[in-house]
Design an enzyme around this catalytic site. Structure first.
Site, PDB file in Angstrom:
ATOM      1  N   ASP A  44     -73.798  13.409  14.670  1.00  0.00           N
ATOM      2  CA  ASP A  44     -74.844  14.434  14.798  1.00  0.00           C
ATOM      3  C   ASP A  44     -74.230  15.804  14.529  1.00  0.00           C
ATOM      4  O   ASP A  44     -73.007  15.981  14.618  1.00  0.00           O
ATOM      5  CB  ASP A  44     -75.500  14.409  16.189  1.00  0.00           C
ATOM      6  CG  ASP A  44     -74.539  14.731  17.332  1.00  0.00           C
ATOM      7  OD1 ASP A  44     -73.377  14.254  17.300  1.00  0.00           O
ATOM      8  OD2 ASP A  44     -74.934  15.472  18.256  1.00  0.00           O
TER       9      ASP A  44
ATOM     10  N   GLU B 190     -73.390  13.979  20.512  1.00  0.00           N
ATOM     11  CA  GLU B 190     -72.304  14.784  21.098  1.00  0.00           C
ATOM     12  C   GLU B 190     -72.732  16.225  21.297  1.00  0.00           C
ATOM     13  O   GLU B 190     -72.414  16.852  22.314  1.00  0.00           O
ATOM     14  CB  GLU B 190     -71.055  14.728  20.206  1.00  0.00           C
ATOM     15  CG  GLU B 190     -69.788  15.250  20.881  1.00  0.00           C
ATOM     16  CD  GLU B 190     -69.584  16.753  20.801  1.00  0.00           C
ATOM     17  OE1 GLU B 190     -68.768  17.284  21.564  1.00  0.00           O
ATOM     18  OE2 GLU B 190     -70.259  17.422  19.986  1.00  0.00           O
TER      19      GLU B 190
HETATM   20  N1  BES Z   1     -66.014  19.493  17.975  1.00  0.00           N
HETATM   21  C1  BES Z   1     -66.543  20.322  18.995  1.00  0.00           C
HETATM   22  C2  BES Z   1     -65.569  20.635  20.098  1.00  0.00           C
HETATM   23  C3  BES Z   1     -64.316  21.371  19.692  1.00  0.00           C
HETATM   24  C4  BES Z   1     -64.263  22.176  18.581  1.00  0.00           C
HETATM   25  C5  BES Z   1     -63.221  21.245  20.472  1.00  0.00           C
HETATM   26  C6  BES Z   1     -63.097  22.828  18.244  1.00  0.00           C
HETATM   27  C7  BES Z   1     -62.077  21.925  20.160  1.00  0.00           C
HETATM   28  C8  BES Z   1     -62.003  22.711  19.040  1.00  0.00           C
HETATM   29  C9  BES Z   1     -67.768  19.650  19.597  1.00  0.00           C
HETATM   30  O1  BES Z   1     -68.617  19.125  18.608  1.00  0.00           O
HETATM   31  C10 BES Z   1     -68.576  20.674  20.339  1.00  0.00           C
HETATM   32  O2  BES Z   1     -69.079  21.565  19.736  1.00  0.00           O
HETATM   33  N2  BES Z   1     -68.687  20.504  21.648  1.00  0.00           N
HETATM   34  C11 BES Z   1     -69.549  21.298  22.455  1.00  0.00           C
HETATM   35  C12 BES Z   1     -69.834  20.487  23.692  1.00  0.00           C
HETATM   36  C13 BES Z   1     -71.097  20.796  24.411  1.00  0.00           C
HETATM   37  C14 BES Z   1     -72.323  20.799  23.559  1.00  0.00           C
HETATM   38  C15 BES Z   1     -71.251  19.838  25.576  1.00  0.00           C
HETATM   39  C16 BES Z   1     -68.885  22.606  22.826  1.00  0.00           C
HETATM   40  O3  BES Z   1     -67.665  22.685  22.971  1.00  0.00           O
HETATM   41  O4  BES Z   1     -69.612  23.593  22.954  1.00  0.00           O
HETATM   42 ZN    ZN Z   2     -69.760  20.778  17.768  1.00  0.00          ZN
END
Ligand code: BES
Ligand code: ZN
Length: 444
Positions: free
Chosen positions: A76, A141
């Site tokens: 997603d 996610e």
């Molecule tokens: N891939 C990211 C998380 C990420 C990006 C971790 C870069 C470390 C470095 C993930 O898809 C994301 O965006 N996670 C969200 C989680 C939330 C929606 C629960 C975030 O970190 O905001």
């Molecule tokens: Zn993300």
């Protein structure tokens, strides 16, 4: 490479935006495409319906006595607005200046596809893999994985594994392989402040009736002290202090200086909790952030109104050993205590996720580092991550397996923003890394 790029481009063309119910059909179609791709590679792949978006699981034929490696990813993507700031349409991927430009190019379709295509290559060349493999790909996610925790709980045997590999995090700079061993957690909430029953003339009533927008501003201001420390009672109680070895190690990590931060972000200065470097603030300290704020007249010129209501969306990034539910309670208590007179404050608690931490020097951790070094030709740096992938801690708790965070996202990849992009060199590096990783993990 061309056929691998073609596969990635096909994958990127699905507007699989999980948060927007109008795109539910696109998320499903994307999951189906993925399941067909994995089946075509000779894996046993299944699309599992959930109350939300589907989960795709694929396996090779497992053999007794081999290591079982689970590779996690998400298909997603985030919404695309503001659309007008994209140089090319977000779901029509293009290759330009050594990068692939599209929503999801890095987060996470490009990174997860590197693993899929790495496995495809090994299967084509050797007919088999050195490990028992489980691919676990979800479509939720970006909305906090609401269906995946119950799915994993219900399918513990099917998903039992020794170690987990994930490429959904950052690489600190081009050519600097990066292994993450921690992630921040998160808890979100939305606050609505209501005052009068409708908008009022600010001359007729202003001064005699509390202004909800002012009240929101006061609440926001109450979260930090003048130095930038979070002022919520008990907020830091469970924060695991930074270790000296981490501080020393992170001081050597390239791409994290104040100058780098200013260049990457365009901000005129770095800012944050006193006594910590940017790397420490991002990777080992919690935050309180405003993600959105609004109320009152937003149009051209002035309109003398006292708005009936105003709102703010908060998120709090958490570090080990903070507990999101505990922090959420402390936040609510703080907001109640600081609610300005003359208004009603409503707090709606949103999704959350626990912080993650593991030992980068474990046997699997070392195997991950060797794979990165061999694929990218340089010793990797070890970091924790500022972002969150809540399911990683849940998998540690439910499956008892640690995750190797083998990030391929560069600081200029613009994830969650217009003009998201993925460097082809990292796509290729990721494909190469996958094969080496499976070999190295098999040896542990
Ligand atoms: N891939 C990211 C998380 C990420 C990006 C971790 C870069 C470390 C470095 C993930 O898809 C994301 O965006 N996670 C969200 C989680 C939330 C929606 C629960 C975030 O970190 O905001
Ligand atoms: Zn993300």
């Amino acid at each position: 490479m061309q056929s691998q790029l073609d596969d990635l481009f096909s994958f990127l063309r699905f507007p699989s935006i999980s948060t927007d119910s109008k795109h539910a059909g696109d998320v499903l179609a994307c999951g189906q495409w993925l399941q067909e791709k994995l089946t075509g590679m000779g894996l046993e792949a299944k699309l599992h319906e959930t109350p939300g978006h589907p989960v795709v699981v694929a396996k090779n034929a497992h053999q007794e006595g081999r290591k079982t490696v689970l590779i996690y990813g998400h298909y997603d993507v985030q919404p695309v607005d503001p659309l007008e700031l994209w140089d090319t349409p977000p779901f029509e991927p293009v290759l330009k200046d050594g990068r692939i430009w599209a929503r999801g190019a890095t987060d996470n379709k490009g990174q997860m596809m590197a693993h899929v295509l790495g496995v495809e290559k090994t299967l084509k060349e050797h007919g088999e893999l050195p490990v028992n493999l489980i691919f676990l790909f979800e479509g939720e996610e970006e909305i906090g994985s609401p269906s995946l925790v119950p799915f994993i709980e219900a399918n513990k045997e099917m998903l039992a594994c020794d170690v987990i590999a994930v490429s959904d995090t950052g690489m600190v700079a081009r050519g600097v392989p990066t292994m993450g061993y921690g992630l921040r957690g998160i808890t979100c909430c939305e606050v609505t402040v209501r005052g009068p029953k409708g908008d009022l003339h600010s001359g007729i009533y202003g001064g005699a009736v509390a202004n909800p927008a002012t009240a929101v501003a006061r609440l926001v201001a109450s979260l930090h002290d003048d130095e930038g420390n979070i002022a919520i009672e008990g907020f830091y109680d469970d924060v695991k202090p930074l270790e000296n070895w981490e501080r020393e190690m992170w001081a050597q990590v390239p791409g994290m200086s104040d100058q780098d931060m200013m260049e990457q972000t365009g901000a005129p200065a770095v800012f944050g909790e006193p006594g910590y470097s940017s790397a420490e603030r991002l990777w080992a300290r919690p935050t309180a952030e405003v993600n959105g704020i609004g109320g009152g007249y937003q149009g051209e010129g002035s309109k003398t109104v006292l708005p009936a209501q105003a709102m703010v969306k908060f998120s709090f990034r958490l570090v080990p050993d903070q507990d999101p539910k505990d922090i959420s309670k402390k936040v609510q208590a703080h907001l109640e205590k600081h609610a300005p007179a003359g208004v009603r404050v409503e707090v709606e608690v949103g999704h959350d996720g626990k912080p993650y931490y593991s030992d980068p020097h474990s046997a699997f951790g070392k195997a991950g580092q060797i794979a990165l070094e061999k694929a990218f030709g340089k010793q990797p740096v070890l970091i924790r991550e500022g972002g969150s992938i809540p399911i990683i801690k849940d998998m540690q708790d439910i499956l008892g397996a640690d995750s190797l965070l083998l990030g391929l996202a560069l600081p200029d990849c613009q994830i969650h923003a217009p003009n998201e992009n993925f460097w082809v060199e990292n796509f290729e590096g990721g494909i190469a890394m996958n094969a080496i990783l499976l070999q190295e993990l098999a040896k542990v």
